[in-house]
Design an enzyme around this catalytic site. Structure first.
Site, PDB file in Angstrom:
ATOM      1  N   ILE A  20       2.257  28.408   5.166  1.00  0.00           N
ATOM      2  CA  ILE A  20       1.308  29.170   4.343  1.00  0.00           C
ATOM      3  C   ILE A  20       1.509  30.671   4.593  1.00  0.00           C
ATOM      4  O   ILE A  20       1.451  31.482   3.655  1.00  0.00           O
ATOM      5  CB  ILE A  20      -0.155  28.789   4.707  1.00  0.00           C
ATOM      6  CG1 ILE A  20      -0.366  27.284   4.590  1.00  0.00           C
ATOM      7  CG2 ILE A  20      -1.155  29.565   3.863  1.00  0.00           C
ATOM      8  CD1 ILE A  20      -0.360  26.739   3.202  1.00  0.00           C
ATOM      9  N   CYS A 382       5.263   7.830 -10.863  1.00  0.00           N
ATOM     10  CA  CYS A 382       6.444   7.136 -10.347  1.00  0.00           C
ATOM     11  C   CYS A 382       6.124   5.675 -10.047  1.00  0.00           C
ATOM     12  O   CYS A 382       5.915   4.904 -10.968  1.00  0.00           O
ATOM     13  CB  CYS A 382       7.040   7.893  -9.174  1.00  0.00           C
ATOM     14  SG  CYS A 382       8.802   7.558  -9.015  1.00  0.00           S
ATOM     15  N   GLU A 406      12.555  -4.092  -7.341  1.00  0.00           N
ATOM     16  CA  GLU A 406      12.444  -3.550  -5.976  1.00  0.00           C
ATOM     17  C   GLU A 406      11.645  -4.505  -5.081  1.00  0.00           C
ATOM     18  O   GLU A 406      11.956  -4.674  -3.911  1.00  0.00           O
ATOM     19  CB  GLU A 406      11.748  -2.176  -6.017  1.00  0.00           C
ATOM     20  CG  GLU A 406      11.561  -1.549  -4.638  1.00  0.00           C
ATOM     21  CD  GLU A 406      10.832  -0.211  -4.663  1.00  0.00           C
ATOM     22  OE1 GLU A 406      10.362   0.221  -5.743  1.00  0.00           O
ATOM     23  OE2 GLU A 406      10.722   0.413  -3.591  1.00  0.00           O
ATOM     24  N   HIS A 509       7.786  13.150 -11.315  1.00  0.00           N
ATOM     25  CA  HIS A 509       6.716  13.680 -10.457  1.00  0.00           C
ATOM     26  C   HIS A 509       6.275  15.050 -10.968  1.00  0.00           C
ATOM     27  O   HIS A 509       6.839  16.062 -10.550  1.00  0.00           O
ATOM     28  CB  HIS A 509       7.227  13.850  -9.020  1.00  0.00           C
ATOM     29  CG  HIS A 509       7.508  12.577  -8.314  1.00  0.00           C
ATOM     30  ND1 HIS A 509       6.635  12.000  -7.432  1.00  0.00           N
ATOM     31  CD2 HIS A 509       8.583  11.752  -8.358  1.00  0.00           C
ATOM     32  CE1 HIS A 509       7.150  10.878  -6.955  1.00  0.00           C
ATOM     33  NE2 HIS A 509       8.336  10.710  -7.499  1.00  0.00           N
ATOM     34  N   GLU A 511       3.747  16.654 -10.172  1.00  0.00           N
ATOM     35  CA  GLU A 511       3.041  17.412  -9.133  1.00  0.00           C
ATOM     36  C   GLU A 511       3.905  18.473  -8.466  1.00  0.00           C
ATOM     37  O   GLU A 511       3.384  19.451  -7.942  1.00  0.00           O
ATOM     38  CB  GLU A 511       2.457  16.465  -8.075  1.00  0.00           C
ATOM     39  CG  GLU A 511       3.451  15.766  -7.147  1.00  0.00           C
ATOM     40  CD  GLU A 511       4.004  14.456  -7.692  1.00  0.00           C
ATOM     41  OE1 GLU A 511       3.971  14.259  -8.917  1.00  0.00           O
ATOM     42  OE2 GLU A 511       4.494  13.637  -6.885  1.00  0.00           O
TER      43      GLU A 511
HETATM   44  N1  GLN Z   1      10.028   2.897  -5.408  1.00  0.00           N
HETATM   45  C1  GLN Z   1      10.120   3.309  -6.766  1.00  0.00           C
HETATM   46  C2  GLN Z   1      11.555   3.537  -7.198  1.00  0.00           C
HETATM   47  O1  GLN Z   1      12.414   3.742  -6.387  1.00  0.00           O
HETATM   48  C3  GLN Z   1       9.256   4.522  -7.049  1.00  0.00           C
HETATM   49  C4  GLN Z   1       9.622   5.723  -6.254  1.00  0.00           C
HETATM   50  C5  GLN Z   1       8.549   6.780  -6.214  1.00  0.00           C
HETATM   51  O2  GLN Z   1       7.373   6.492  -6.422  1.00  0.00           O
HETATM   52  N2  GLN Z   1       8.919   8.016  -5.917  1.00  0.00           N
HETATM   53  O3  GLN Z   1      11.835   3.542  -8.367  1.00  0.00           O
END
Ligand code: GLN
Length: 531
Positions: A20, A382, A406, A509, A511
């Site tokens: 920070i 994700c 997965e 993502h 974020e």
């Molecule tokens: N495990 C999932 C994948 O590999 C999602 C990965 C994540 O949420 N960053 O596709």
């Protein structure tokens, strides 16, 4: 004027907020019109934190160019708006790998390879950013992870010592320490700071500036004591008191003249203090956002830092919508069909978090079903998006055994499947689909409404699995639409259920791209829907 270098180290204890402080210095210099970058050197042997469990290291932050990095890079980007790259996150592992690869190629012509000078030379080369092309910077801020005295960080300290000697006034050393308050004695104690500075001096580094972290205000008497014991000018002893929000830190540092002290040390005329208008407007908004908005964060890591960027994205979007986001962590391992209503009671919206592996995923599916059937705004990110897709397959399309390859490679209904280019990969580190990829939005969709007027966006990824296009038409017909597609590979990047208030999942993502001055459009739109 030539590039100047600022080295930020920490002493006494970890978790003082070096990231920070580094980000704040970056922000303040930027406000004065300088071109700045901030980089982090971590003393662990992993090549990057990509293979680390979040419990070890908090969130793994991803840069646009696809480097898996330390979460401090998230602070750097959110504070300064600068886009960092793979050059901004270095570990001991990467330094050694470069040197060892070079040795195997025979580049050292028979020499014995040693920590000093070979490892330290490679550290210095990277601290000076010698392998970065087309970069004209006024300031490079280098933060070194860990605490003074750690065996691991010794080569980094030696590199800083040498660079300071070579660069003279073009380099400044900022040291962050802690001044504890002893309740029984009713006293603030400077001894740990004195020891920490001695340790640094023992390594040949005299700090120019000390930032004292403290839970209580330090009066001038204490600052004077530290200044005289540590050979530092009084105006270069700055205190960093606990603030209600990390975003107050830059202005607090500016008020105490941290940026001015740095400029003076380097010999740059200080000039007028910049007004930081938009930053202060943001703080003003933050100050007034008092109405609470309750958001459930469904994930499996019960640790503040594990979903750092998501939390900050919600905070920022909340503030810009005049509310205070109150984030409730809900452990997905504890969610069952019988308790889900109780677990998510009172939430205006729910985020289903990213993640890897089997643990906790069934709870995410249950949460997604509950929010879908109760029309609660839901944002899946994700793995969160993948769980929304699986839930829809199981409960709407009627494929009870639907899953991600997965979790169950044998599942007959692999609605989430491994990406083609991932199938022959055996190495785990740095081999996912990483970094920013294009995404074409479907006009008129809710996701597009958020990004409007853009039709083509770029967002960052970190995954191996994806939506299985073989099922796309069934999803479309049943009401879950693919509204964001990668134009090159036709991968589904965004799904939404338009008949609901806000039910969106993103394979990317978002974020990572929120900043203080530019909150992310999807988080803005989600928070609005929650309100
Ligand atoms: N495990 C999932 C994948 O590999 C999602 C990965 C994540 O949420 N960053 O596709």
């Amino acid at each position: 004027m030539g590039t100047k270098y600022i080295f930020v180290t920490g002493g006494v204890v970890s978790s003082l907020g070096k990231g920070i402080i580094s980000a704040s210095i970056g922000k303040l210099l930027q406000a004065r019109g300088y071109k700045v970058t901030i980089q982090k050197f971590d003393p662990y042997i992993n090549i990057d934190p990509g293979t680390l469990n979040p419990y070890e290291h908090g969130e793994c932050y991803v840069t646009e160019d696809g480097m898996e990095t330390d979460l401090d890079l998230g602070h750097y980007e959110r504070f300064t708006g600068i886009r960092t790259t793979r050059h901004n996150s270095i570990t001991t592992g990467r330094i050694y790998k470069t040197v060892i690869d070079r040795e195997r190629r025979g580049d050292y012509l028979g020499k014995t390879i040693q920590v000093v000078p070979h490892i330290t030379d490679e550290i210095m080369r990277r601290m000076l950013r010698e392998d970065v092309q087309d970069e004209e910077l006024d300031f490079v801020i280098t933060e070194v992870g860990g605490t003074i005295g750690d065996i691991e960080s010794a080569p980094f300290m030696e590199a800083i010592r040498q660079l300071r000697w070579e660069l003279g006034r073009d380099a400044v050393s900022v040291h962050l320490t802690y001044v504890p308050y002893l309740k029984a004695a009713d006293e603030l104690k400077t001894k740990p700071t004195q020891h920490s500075v001695k340790e640094l001096q023992g390594l040949g580094i005299q700090p120019d500036i000390l930032v004292l972290r403290t839970e209580r205000h330090l009066d001038d008497h204490i600052r004077m004591k530290v200044a005289s014991f540590c050979n530092v000018d009084l105006e270069c002893v700055v205190q960093s008191e606990d603030m209600p929000s990390i975003y107050e830190v830059p202005v607090n540092m500016q008020r105490q003249g941290l940026d001015a002290a740095i400029l003076r040390k380097i010999g740059i005329p200080v000039g007028e203090t910049p007004s930081m208008k938009s930053w202060n407007n943001f703080l003003e908004k933050q100050h007034h956002a008092s109405k609470e908005l309750h958001i459930g964060l469904v994930g499996k890591y019960d640790l503040q830092d594990a979903y750092k960027s998501i939390r900050e994205s919600l905070n920022l979007a909340g503030i810009y919508n005049d509310v205070k986001a109150k984030i409730h962590f809900v452990n997905s391992e504890d969610i069952t069909p019988t308790n889900v209503a109780e677990k998510l009671a009172g939430m205006a919206g729910v985020i289903i978090c990213p993640g890897f592996g089997q643990r906790g995923i069934e709870g995410k599916v249950v949460a997604a079903q509950y929010t879908r059937t109760h029309d609660i705004p839901t944002f899946g990110i994700c793995l969160g998006m993948q769980m929304m897709v699986i839930e829809f397959a199981r409960n709407v399309l009627g494929y009870e055994d639907a899953n991600s390859a997965e979790m169950n490679p044998e599942t007959p209904h692999n609605v989430i499947d491994m990406m083609e280019e991932q199938k022959n990969i055996t190495q785990m580190g740095g081999t996912m689909r990483l970094g920013a990829y294009d995404c074409a939005l479907v006009e008129g969709s809710r996701a597009w409404e958020a990004y409007r007027p853009s039709l083509l966006i770029k967002e960052r990824h970190r995954h191996r699995y994806e939506f299985n296009n073989a099922y796309k038409s069934e999803y479309e017909a049943a009401g879950m639409k693919s509204v964001g597609l990668n134009p090159d590979a036709d991968l589904v990047e965004i799904v939404e259920v338009p008949s609901l208030k806000w039910y969106i999942g993103t394979q990317f993502h978002p974020e990572y791209a929120s900043t203080v001055l530019h909150p992310h459009p999807l988080f803005m739109s989600f928070v609005k829907a929650c309100i």
